[in-house]
Design an enzyme around this catalytic site. Structure first.
Site, mmCIF file in Angstrom:
data_model
loop_
_atom_site.group_PDB
_atom_site.id
_atom_site.type_symbol
_atom_site.label_atom_id
_atom_site.label_comp_id
_atom_site.label_asym_id
_atom_site.label_seq_id
_atom_site.Cartn_x
_atom_site.Cartn_y
_atom_site.Cartn_z
ATOM 1 N N SER A 101 2.047 10.936 6.237
ATOM 2 C CA SER A 101 2.432 9.650 5.658
ATOM 3 C C SER A 101 1.386 8.567 5.885
ATOM 4 C CB SER A 101 3.760 9.194 6.274
ATOM 5 O OG SER A 101 4.051 7.856 5.944
ATOM 6 N N GLU B 59 2.087 5.695 6.604
ATOM 7 C CA GLU B 59 2.566 4.875 7.718
ATOM 8 C C GLU B 59 1.822 5.182 9.012
ATOM 9 O OE1 GLU B 59 4.892 2.419 8.063
ATOM 10 O OE2 GLU B 59 5.382 2.318 5.941
ATOM 11 N N TYR C 98 9.058 6.548 13.314
ATOM 12 C CA TYR C 98 8.786 7.475 12.213
ATOM 13 C C TYR C 98 7.304 7.814 12.136
ATOM 14 C CZ TYR C 98 7.816 8.936 7.415
ATOM 15 O OH TYR C 98 7.340 9.607 6.303
#
Length: 337
Positions: A131, A133, A154
């Site tokens: 990801s 992120e 996460y």
């Protein structure tokens, strides 16, 4: 001979689009679903309940990324040519409320799957859904050489999964790749994710069912692409001669505020009349801007995005308006009866 693929997270947005892509290419697709007391297969029902010849090529199995033994047994049984690990607790804001669960499924779940591949002794290629992120606080543009600075449970779990995938590739010679996908949306996006929350809100406001939409930080900038295009990049990574890691992105940075403008304007509305701020949607630590540089994917995979954020907003708004219209028509028919 037709190939076989296993997809974890098959009931999600990406899992459903990837299933369609692989079935179109002649694959037999096996999907992993968690046992639940309620059904959550609406994104894949049209495949699973479709024509008989397609139904035989799409098979669902009850298993979980928390159960390594079940994963080993399943892999030995179906012996897939390709494994796509899309399963995760994938909501960033929720990960602050459920950090242990997120770490277990999103992080350790990847290791359980990698270890199951190794322990089963099968010859397969593994795609790990990483990801954007993971880049967190590092400024854009971000590419494969940008250091990670995760800003949520996460993204911390995704960094763990990323390096675990690299480690299994280097330690055991496994064909394992990381697709570092930036935000990718569609009408199948979960309703708690901000883009879908916006487009669904637009449809309900347009229909007179609500007047306001409550959101958090409108200044966050993201690189939003179209999910059906991004699953094509996943597949291409596993067709290469050698495993590697790739950023998948559009290179276009758009704030939540801009996405609001695109979505409401597409329906002939002014977002400023309807959107209200609510602090409960703020993250404890924010990621200001994620904008990807997908040069490597373009050069080595031949992959390039087509749909950009303004068009994406229109696609999603139109789909939510149609869906709501169908729901209201169905409700009216039931009342008449």
């Amino acid at each position: 001979m037709a190939k076989t693929a296993l997809i974890t997270g098959v009931t999600g947005q990406d899992g459903s689009y990837l299933s369609e892509l692989l079935l179109d290419k002649g694959y037999t697709v096996h999907g992993l679903i968690r046992r639940s007391s309620s059904f959550n297969t609406e994104r894949i029902d049209h495949i699973y309940q479709g024509p008989e010849e397609e139904n035989r090529s799409f098979l669902l199995h009850h298993a979980d990324l928390a159960d390594g033994v079940a994963l080993v047994n399943l892999l030995r049984d179906i012996r897939p040519d390709e494994v796509y690990n899309l399963g995760a607790q994938s909501h960033v804001r929720v990960s602050f409320d459920a950090p242990l669960y997120t770490g277990d499924i999103t992080g350790l779940g990847t290791v359980r799957l990698l270890e199951a591949v190794r322990a089963s002794g099968i010859d397969t290629r593994v795609y790990q859904a990483s990801s954007s992120e993971m880049f967190g606080a590092n400024p854009p543009p971000q590419n494969e050489r940008t250091p990670f600075h995760p800003r949520s449970p996460y993204s911390v779990a995704k960094v763990y999964s990323y390096w675990s995938t690299v480690n299994y590739r280097e330690a055991y010679g496994m064909f394992a790749v990381n697709g570092i996908l930036f935000n990718h949306e569609s009408p199948r996006r979960g309703e708690t994710f901000v883009t879908r929350k916006i487009t669904r809100g637009v449809a309900r406001i347009k229909a007179g069912l609500q007047t306001h939409l409550h959101l958090g930080n409108l200044d966050a900038v993201r690189d939003w692409g179209y999910a059906p295009e991004y699953v094509e990049a996943m597949w291409r990574m596993l067709q290469c001669d050698a495993p590697d890691d790739y950023v998948v992105a559009t290179g276009e940075g758009v704030s939540v505020r801009q996405f609001l403008e695109y979505s409401f304007a597409h329906a002939g509305l002014d977002w400023r009349e309807h959107v209200r701020y609510d602090a409960k949607y703020e993250r404890p630590s924010e990621v200001d801007a994620l904008i990807g540089d997908a040069t490597k994917a373009e050069e080595l995979l031949g992959w390039k995005p087509v749909v950009r954020s303004r068009e994406l907003a229109g696609i999603m708004v139109d789909a939510d308006i149609r869906q709501l219209s169908d729901q209201l028509a169905g409700a009216a028919v039931r009342v008449d009866r």
